[in-house]
Design a protein around this motif. Structure first.
Motif, short mmCIF file in Angstrom:
data_model
loop_
_atom_site.label_atom_id
_atom_site.label_comp_id
_atom_site.label_asym_id
_atom_site.label_seq_id
_atom_site.Cartn_x
_atom_site.Cartn_y
_atom_site.Cartn_z
N SER A 130 0.83 -1.20 0.00
CA SER A 130 0.00 0.00 0.00
C SER A 130 0.87 1.25 0.00
O SER A 130 2.05 1.21 0.34
N ASP A 131 0.27 2.36 -0.39
CA ASP A 131 1.01 3.63 -0.43
C ASP A 131 1.55 4.03 0.94
O ASP A 131 2.50 4.79 1.02
N GLY A 132 0.95 3.53 1.99
CA GLY A 132 1.37 3.90 3.33
C GLY A 132 2.49 3.07 3.91
O GLY A 132 2.93 3.31 5.02
N SER A 133 2.99 2.09 3.17
CA SER A 133 4.07 1.22 3.67
C SER A 133 5.38 1.57 2.97
O SER A 133 5.37 2.02 1.83
N PRO A 134 6.50 1.31 3.63
CA PRO A 134 7.78 1.52 2.95
C PRO A 134 7.88 0.63 1.72
O PRO A 134 7.41 -0.52 1.74
N LYS A 135 8.48 1.14 0.66
CA LYS A 135 8.67 0.34 -0.55
C LYS A 135 9.55 -0.87 -0.22
O LYS A 135 10.56 -0.74 0.44
N GLY A 136 9.13 -2.04 -0.69
CA GLY A 136 9.92 -3.25 -0.49
C GLY A 136 9.82 -3.86 0.89
O GLY A 136 10.67 -4.68 1.26
N THR A 137 8.81 -3.49 1.66
CA THR A 137 8.67 -4.04 3.01
C THR A 137 8.60 -5.56 2.96
O THR A 137 7.88 -6.13 2.15
N ILE A 138 9.35 -6.20 3.82
CA ILE A 138 9.34 -7.66 3.95
C ILE A 138 8.28 -8.02 4.97
O ILE A 138 8.31 -7.54 6.11
N GLY A 139 7.33 -8.84 4.58
CA GLY A 139 6.27 -9.28 5.48
C GLY A 139 6.54 -10.69 5.97
O GLY A 139 6.81 -11.58 5.17
N LEU A 140 6.50 -10.87 7.28
CA LEU A 140 6.77 -12.18 7.88
C LEU A 140 5.64 -12.59 8.81
O LEU A 140 5.05 -11.75 9.48
N THR A 141 5.38 -13.86 8.85
CA THR A 141 4.51 -14.46 9.85
C THR A 141 4.91 -15.92 9.94
O THR A 141 5.90 -16.33 9.35
N GLY A 142 4.16 -16.68 10.67
CA GLY A 142 4.47 -18.10 10.82
C GLY A 142 3.40 -18.75 11.65
O GLY A 142 2.31 -18.21 11.82
N SER A 143 3.73 -19.88 12.20
CA SER A 143 2.80 -20.56 13.10
C SER A 143 2.67 -19.72 14.37
O SER A 143 3.53 -18.88 14.66
N PRO A 144 1.62 -19.95 15.15
CA PRO A 144 1.53 -19.23 16.43
C PRO A 144 2.78 -19.39 17.30
O PRO A 144 3.22 -18.43 17.93
N GLU A 145 3.37 -20.57 17.28
CA GLU A 145 4.58 -20.81 18.08
C GLU A 145 5.77 -20.00 17.54
O GLU A 145 6.55 -19.44 18.30
N GLN A 146 5.91 -19.94 16.22
CA GLN A 146 7.01 -19.18 15.62
C GLN A 146 6.85 -17.69 15.90
O GLN A 146 7.83 -17.00 16.19
N VAL A 147 5.62 -17.19 15.79
CA VAL A 147 5.38 -15.78 16.06
C VAL A 147 5.69 -15.47 17.52
O VAL A 147 6.34 -14.47 17.83
N ALA A 148 5.26 -16.34 18.43
CA ALA A 148 5.53 -16.14 19.86
C ALA A 148 7.03 -16.14 20.12
O ALA A 148 7.54 -15.32 20.91
N GLN A 149 7.76 -17.03 19.48
CA GLN A 149 9.22 -17.10 19.66
C GLN A 149 9.88 -15.82 19.17
O GLN A 149 10.76 -15.26 19.84
N ALA A 150 9.47 -15.33 18.00
CA ALA A 150 10.04 -14.09 17.47
C ALA A 150 9.73 -12.91 18.39
O ALA A 150 10.60 -12.09 18.69
N ALA A 151 8.49 -12.83 18.85
CA ALA A 151 8.10 -11.73 19.74
C ALA A 151 8.90 -11.77 21.04
O ALA A 151 9.34 -10.73 21.54
N ARG A 152 9.09 -12.97 21.59
CA ARG A 152 9.91 -13.09 22.81
C ARG A 152 11.34 -12.61 22.55
O ARG A 152 11.93 -11.94 23.39
N ALA A 153 11.90 -12.96 21.41
CA ALA A 153 13.27 -12.56 21.10
C ALA A 153 13.42 -11.04 21.06
O ALA A 153 14.46 -10.51 21.43
N TYR A 154 12.37 -10.36 20.63
CA TYR A 154 12.41 -8.89 20.55
C TYR A 154 11.80 -8.22 21.78
O TYR A 154 11.76 -7.00 21.87
N ARG A 155 11.26 -9.03 22.66
CA ARG A 155 10.52 -8.53 23.83
C ARG A 155 9.32 -7.69 23.41
O ARG A 155 9.01 -6.66 24.01
N ALA A 156 8.67 -8.13 22.33
CA ALA A 156 7.48 -7.45 21.82
C ALA A 156 6.25 -8.09 22.45
O ALA A 156 6.10 -9.31 22.45
#
Length: 142
Positions: A64-90
């Motif tokens: 979309s026009d409101g996103s940076p050009k070339g934005t990388i979008g990531l997701t995964g299983s609920p477990e993978q998302v939880a692991q990534a969030a924990r790593a960033y303390r998000a």
């Protein structure tokens, strides 16, 4: 994937009514203000809502026009998302049931160095000018 380049990483969700589009717009403004230096920065959106963040939804949401050009979008299983969030303390949590649920989440954008380590955290209320200055100063320090 983040190794070797500066990265601005944000955890959000594609059905977010306000904060995620606003944050992505600010990241786009940072990209613009960085000029040629933006070539050294990748912009990453991590969906904290893997239930709805199907590949086609991410493809439709990020260019979309409101996103940076070339934005990388990531997701995964609920477990993978939880692991990534924990790593960033998000922080994130699902609120409500059924199709209309929403997600509460932290609004920090993480500035990661080429070595994959967090170099700075950009708060939601900085604005693009201050945020760009922080990114530029941090990149200059290496």
């Amino acid at each position: 994937m983040l190794d070797g380049k500066w990265s601005l990483v944000f955890f959000g969700f594609t059905y977010c009514p306000e904060f995620c589009p606003t944050t992505l717009a600010e990241m786009a403004a940072i990209q613009q203000r960085l000029g040629d230096k933006a070539q050294d920065v990748q912009f990453v959106f991590v969906s904290i809502d893997p239930e709805r963040a199907r590949p086609q939804v991410m493809k439709d949401f990020l260019p979309s026009d409101g996103s940076p050009k070339g934005t990388i979008g990531l997701t995964g299983s609920p477990e993978q998302v939880a692991q990534a969030a924990r790593a960033y303390r998000a922080f994130y949590e699902k609120v409500g049931e059924g199709e209309g649920y929403t997600m509460n989440h932290s609004l920090t954008v993480y500035l990661m160095g080429p070595d994959g380590k967090c170099r700075s955290a950009l708060s939601y209320d900085l604005g693009p000018d201050k945020a760009t200055k922080i990114v530029e100063q941090t990149m200059a320090r290496g």
